[in-house]
Design a protein around this motif. Sequence first.
Motif, PDB file in Angstrom:
ATOM      1  N   LYS A 222      45.123  44.801  50.858  1.00 60.89           N
ATOM      2  CA  LYS A 222      44.724  43.841  51.875  1.00 60.89           C
ATOM      3  C   LYS A 222      43.676  44.475  52.783  1.00 60.89           C
ATOM      4  O   LYS A 222      43.846  45.608  53.239  1.00 60.89           O
ATOM      5  CB  LYS A 222      45.928  43.402  52.722  1.00 60.89           C
ATOM      6  CG  LYS A 222      45.600  42.349  53.781  1.00 60.89           C
ATOM      7  CD  LYS A 222      46.850  41.920  54.524  1.00 60.89           C
ATOM      8  CE  LYS A 222      46.531  40.919  55.635  1.00 60.89           C
ATOM      9  NZ  LYS A 222      45.932  39.680  55.100  1.00 60.89           N
ATOM     10  N   LYS A 223      42.598  43.733  53.025  1.00 59.93           N
ATOM     11  CA  LYS A 223      41.525  44.243  53.883  1.00 59.93           C
ATOM     12  C   LYS A 223      41.989  44.292  55.339  1.00 59.93           C
ATOM     13  O   LYS A 223      42.724  43.411  55.804  1.00 59.93           O
ATOM     14  CB  LYS A 223      40.284  43.358  53.759  1.00 59.93           C
ATOM     15  CG  LYS A 223      39.584  43.484  52.418  1.00 59.93           C
ATOM     16  CD  LYS A 223      38.316  42.661  52.365  1.00 59.93           C
ATOM     17  CE  LYS A 223      38.620  41.180  52.267  1.00 59.93           C
ATOM     18  NZ  LYS A 223      37.405  40.374  52.012  1.00 59.93           N
ATOM     19  N   ALA A 361      41.760  55.908  40.216  1.00 59.52           N
ATOM     20  CA  ALA A 361      41.427  56.822  39.123  1.00 59.52           C
ATOM     21  C   ALA A 361      42.676  57.544  38.631  1.00 59.52           C
ATOM     22  O   ALA A 361      42.832  57.790  37.422  1.00 59.52           O
ATOM     23  CB  ALA A 361      40.373  57.838  39.589  1.00 59.52           C
ATOM     24  N   LEU A 362      43.589  57.891  39.547  1.00 56.30           N
ATOM     25  CA  LEU A 362      44.830  58.544  39.145  1.00 56.30           C
ATOM     26  C   LEU A 362      45.720  57.598  38.347  1.00 56.30           C
ATOM     27  O   LEU A 362      46.326  57.985  37.335  1.00 56.30           O
ATOM     28  CB  LEU A 362      45.568  59.052  40.380  1.00 56.30           C
ATOM     29  CG  LEU A 362      46.877  59.799  40.138  1.00 56.30           C
ATOM     30  CD1 LEU A 362      46.608  61.147  39.489  1.00 56.30           C
ATOM     31  CD2 LEU A 362      47.629  59.997  41.454  1.00 56.30           C
ATOM     32  N   LEU A 363      45.790  56.345  38.800  1.00 59.26           N
ATOM     33  CA  LEU A 363      46.623  55.349  38.109  1.00 59.26           C
ATOM     34  C   LEU A 363      45.965  54.819  36.836  1.00 59.26           C
ATOM     35  O   LEU A 363      46.645  54.189  36.010  1.00 59.26           O
ATOM     36  CB  LEU A 363      46.918  54.173  39.049  1.00 59.26           C
ATOM     37  CG  LEU A 363      47.718  54.473  40.318  1.00 59.26           C
ATOM     38  CD1 LEU A 363      47.812  53.218  41.181  1.00 59.26           C
ATOM     39  CD2 LEU A 363      49.109  54.973  39.972  1.00 59.26           C
ATOM     40  N   ARG A 364      44.637  55.011  36.713  1.00 54.71           N
ATOM     41  CA  ARG A 364      43.863  54.496  35.587  1.00 54.71           C
ATOM     42  C   ARG A 364      43.923  52.977  35.509  1.00 54.71           C
ATOM     43  O   ARG A 364      43.961  52.390  34.419  1.00 54.71           O
ATOM     44  CB  ARG A 364      44.342  55.116  34.273  1.00 54.71           C
ATOM     45  CG  ARG A 364      44.211  56.630  34.217  1.00 54.71           C
ATOM     46  CD  ARG A 364      44.689  57.167  32.897  1.00 54.71           C
ATOM     47  NE  ARG A 364      44.722  58.625  32.909  1.00 54.71           N
ATOM     48  CZ  ARG A 364      45.163  59.370  31.897  1.00 54.71           C
ATOM     49  NH1 ARG A 364      45.624  58.784  30.805  1.00 54.71           N
ATOM     50  NH2 ARG A 364      45.164  60.696  31.982  1.00 54.71           N
ATOM     51  N   GLU A 365      43.938  52.363  36.665  1.00 54.28           N
ATOM     52  CA  GLU A 365      43.905  50.911  36.748  1.00 54.28           C
ATOM     53  C   GLU A 365      43.441  50.497  38.142  1.00 54.28           C
ATOM     54  O   GLU A 365      43.556  51.266  39.097  1.00 54.28           O
ATOM     55  CB  GLU A 365      45.288  50.313  36.459  1.00 54.28           C
ATOM     56  CG  GLU A 365      46.355  50.721  37.463  1.00 54.28           C
ATOM     57  CD  GLU A 365      47.686  50.041  37.205  1.00 54.28           C
ATOM     58  OE1 GLU A 365      47.674  48.902  36.699  1.00 54.28           O
ATOM     59  OE2 GLU A 365      48.723  50.636  37.508  1.00 54.28           O
ATOM     60  N   GLU A 366      42.900  49.298  38.229  1.00 51.71           N
ATOM     61  CA  GLU A 366      42.475  48.766  39.515  1.00 51.71           C
ATOM     62  C   GLU A 366      43.605  47.940  40.123  1.00 51.71           C
ATOM     63  O   GLU A 366      44.324  47.235  39.420  1.00 51.71           O
ATOM     64  CB  GLU A 366      41.220  47.900  39.349  1.00 51.71           C
ATOM     65  CG  GLU A 366      39.981  48.698  38.959  1.00 51.71           C
ATOM     66  CD  GLU A 366      38.742  47.826  38.974  1.00 51.71           C
ATOM     67  OE1 GLU A 366      38.877  46.601  39.210  1.00 51.71           O
ATOM     68  OE2 GLU A 366      37.644  48.374  38.749  1.00 51.71           O
ATOM     69  N   ILE A 367      43.729  48.035  41.439  1.00 51.84           N
ATOM     70  CA  ILE A 367      44.769  47.302  42.163  1.00 51.84           C
ATOM     71  C   ILE A 367      44.154  46.019  42.705  1.00 51.84           C
ATOM     72  O   ILE A 367      43.049  46.029  43.271  1.00 51.84           O
ATOM     73  CB  ILE A 367      45.344  48.157  43.305  1.00 51.84           C
ATOM     74  CG1 ILE A 367      45.821  49.515  42.761  1.00 51.84           C
ATOM     75  CG2 ILE A 367      46.495  47.439  43.986  1.00 51.84           C
ATOM     76  CD1 ILE A 367      46.276  50.476  43.838  1.00 51.84           C
ATOM     77  N   ALA A 368      44.863  44.912  42.554  1.00 56.90           N
ATOM     78  CA  ALA A 368      44.340  43.608  42.959  1.00 56.90           C
ATOM     79  C   ALA A 368      44.377  43.453  44.478  1.00 56.90           C
ATOM     80  O   ALA A 368      45.232  44.021  45.163  1.00 56.90           O
ATOM     81  CB  ALA A 368      45.152  42.497  42.294  1.00 56.90           C
ATOM     82  N   ALA A 373      38.249  40.972  46.899  1.00 57.43           N
ATOM     83  CA  ALA A 373      37.689  42.317  46.985  1.00 57.43           C
ATOM     84  C   ALA A 373      36.511  42.341  47.953  1.00 57.43           C
ATOM     85  O   ALA A 373      35.737  41.386  48.029  1.00 57.43           O
ATOM     86  CB  ALA A 373      37.243  42.787  45.598  1.00 57.43           C
ATOM     87  N   PRO A 374      36.336  43.398  48.719  1.00 54.33           N
ATOM     88  CA  PRO A 374      35.217  43.486  49.664  1.00 54.33           C
ATOM     89  C   PRO A 374      33.897  43.685  48.930  1.00 54.33           C
ATOM     90  O   PRO A 374      33.856  44.111  47.771  1.00 54.33           O
ATOM     91  CB  PRO A 374      35.574  44.701  50.518  1.00 54.33           C
ATOM     92  CG  PRO A 374      36.425  45.546  49.646  1.00 54.33           C
ATOM     93  CD  PRO A 374      37.196  44.596  48.776  1.00 54.33           C
ATOM     94  N   ASP A 375      32.805  43.364  49.613  1.00 52.90           N
ATOM     95  CA  ASP A 375      31.479  43.566  49.055  1.00 52.90           C
ATOM     96  C   ASP A 375      31.205  45.062  48.929  1.00 52.90           C
ATOM     97  O   ASP A 375      31.296  45.794  49.919  1.00 52.90           O
ATOM     98  CB  ASP A 375      30.434  42.921  49.977  1.00 52.90           C
ATOM     99  CG  ASP A 375      29.028  42.982  49.372  1.00 52.90           C
ATOM    100  OD1 ASP A 375      28.902  43.467  48.239  1.00 52.90           O
ATOM    101  OD2 ASP A 375      28.071  42.567  50.052  1.00 52.90           O
TER     102      ASP A 375
END
Length: 513
Positions: A222-223, A361-368, A373-375
């Motif tokens: 969350k931003k 990078a550690l998890l090897r996945e992007e978190i939603a 997502a911010p610019d």
Amino acid sequence: MSFSNLGLSPKVEASVEAAGYDIPTPIQAQAIPVAVSGRDVLGIAQTGTGKTASFVLPMLTRLERGRARARMPRTLILEPTRELAAQVAEAFELLGKNHRLTVALLIGGVSYEEQNKKLDRGADVVIATPGRLLDHLERGKLMLNSIEILVVDEADRMLDMGFIPDIERICKVLPFTRQTLFFSATMPPEIKRLADNFLHTPERIEVARPASAASTITQRLKKAVDHPAEKREALRSLIREHKIQNAIIFCNRKKDVGVVFRSLQRHGFNVGALHGDLDQRQRTATLDAFRSGEITLLAASDVAARGLDIPAVSHVFNYDVPVHPEDYVHRIGRTGRAGREGYAAMLVTPKDHKALKAIEALLREEIAWVDGAPDPQEAEEARGAAREGGRGRRRGGRSRRNGLKPADAQSEASSNRRSGSSLADASADDSTNTAKRSRPARKTADADTRSDDRSAAREKSAARDRPAARAKPAPREKSAPKGKSRSGQARENQPVGMGEHVPAFMMRPVRAD
């Protein structure tokens, strides 16, 4: 597979059945048979997968033969925090109720007297934090030459807390023929070197990729704005958006734990606080209240991030992005334990995007993201502004950059106010820089003249600021006769010796013998 196929003794199997355990977890199924056989184990598994039972159950089986002598325990378990040590002691009470074993808990915040009494009676199992264990060793209250089994739990946390030199000191006084069990959720290079030094042909058991999160945990971002009040408001709105049974809120600093605790308390939330500055009685009472449901929210530092077994935690909120990516795995591992579903959310400010990328990078996945997502360009500009602001404060509290955007200029002025400069000074600097850029270029001769003038002015200023050379003191002149000035007196008329002034004692008549 059941626990009856792992080589445990009948007493231990009965205790496991009474505790309600039916099927071993993957780390338990692979580690227990190896540990019962007496071999060294290097276990790597996600947090919340049952690593504690992986060494408690085989230890109980092996301790059924023999008894401990005074101040000479048979097994040693090292834990990074008091809470983890107390939790392992509870596991021994639960699973070892059919065994007459003496367990000594050596942690800080508790008087030495009670601990010494248990050691004097003879402790089969010593569960300790490294600092308090070394205190007992230095006082001569404990000897480790009879240790049969050594367990180092949460070894990577030991590294983070600076306990590695203490562990090396402890391992050097242990018998060479001991059995050593290493368990951790991550395996950084430093821990691997330590394991290579103190484990003998260990069985490496890796039931999951190191530093991976459980698949039962839903992760979200969350931003948030990099302003304390607005960030706390974002946390409160995030809590209100979810139906929470209980939740842990992690902060990077103990000071922020207190700030978040007081803020949530003022807004009517049922919240407690847990960090390293609290004494042991307060920490134990807070954890007990959280486990029993008296406290719904727990604002905590990373002291609660490793190994705490609170199965019913439904949510984890990261108020701060952790500095080390591995800490994120341990934090969110407080939820979604033992196959349960969990939810973890993290507040991310523009300056936190670099740390976020390290976690992904550690998890090897992007978190939603829950709010989009911010610019990337805005995030890069915010990081650049933060870096330049830091350099400006290090140079003396005022930024030297030109051409600031309105938002950046306001941020720059705020940095100047925090470092001791006023908003007027910051604005004056920006105005001066703008005026310098708008002046037309002069001729080369004028520029050379101004350069010479500036050089001369600098030399004159340096000469003025330079301390004057110490002159050689002039010889003390004779005083002039009364009524005449020294400057107007002729050289030939200057008195010789004492002149007309002769002391009275020199005028006394001298008696001749």
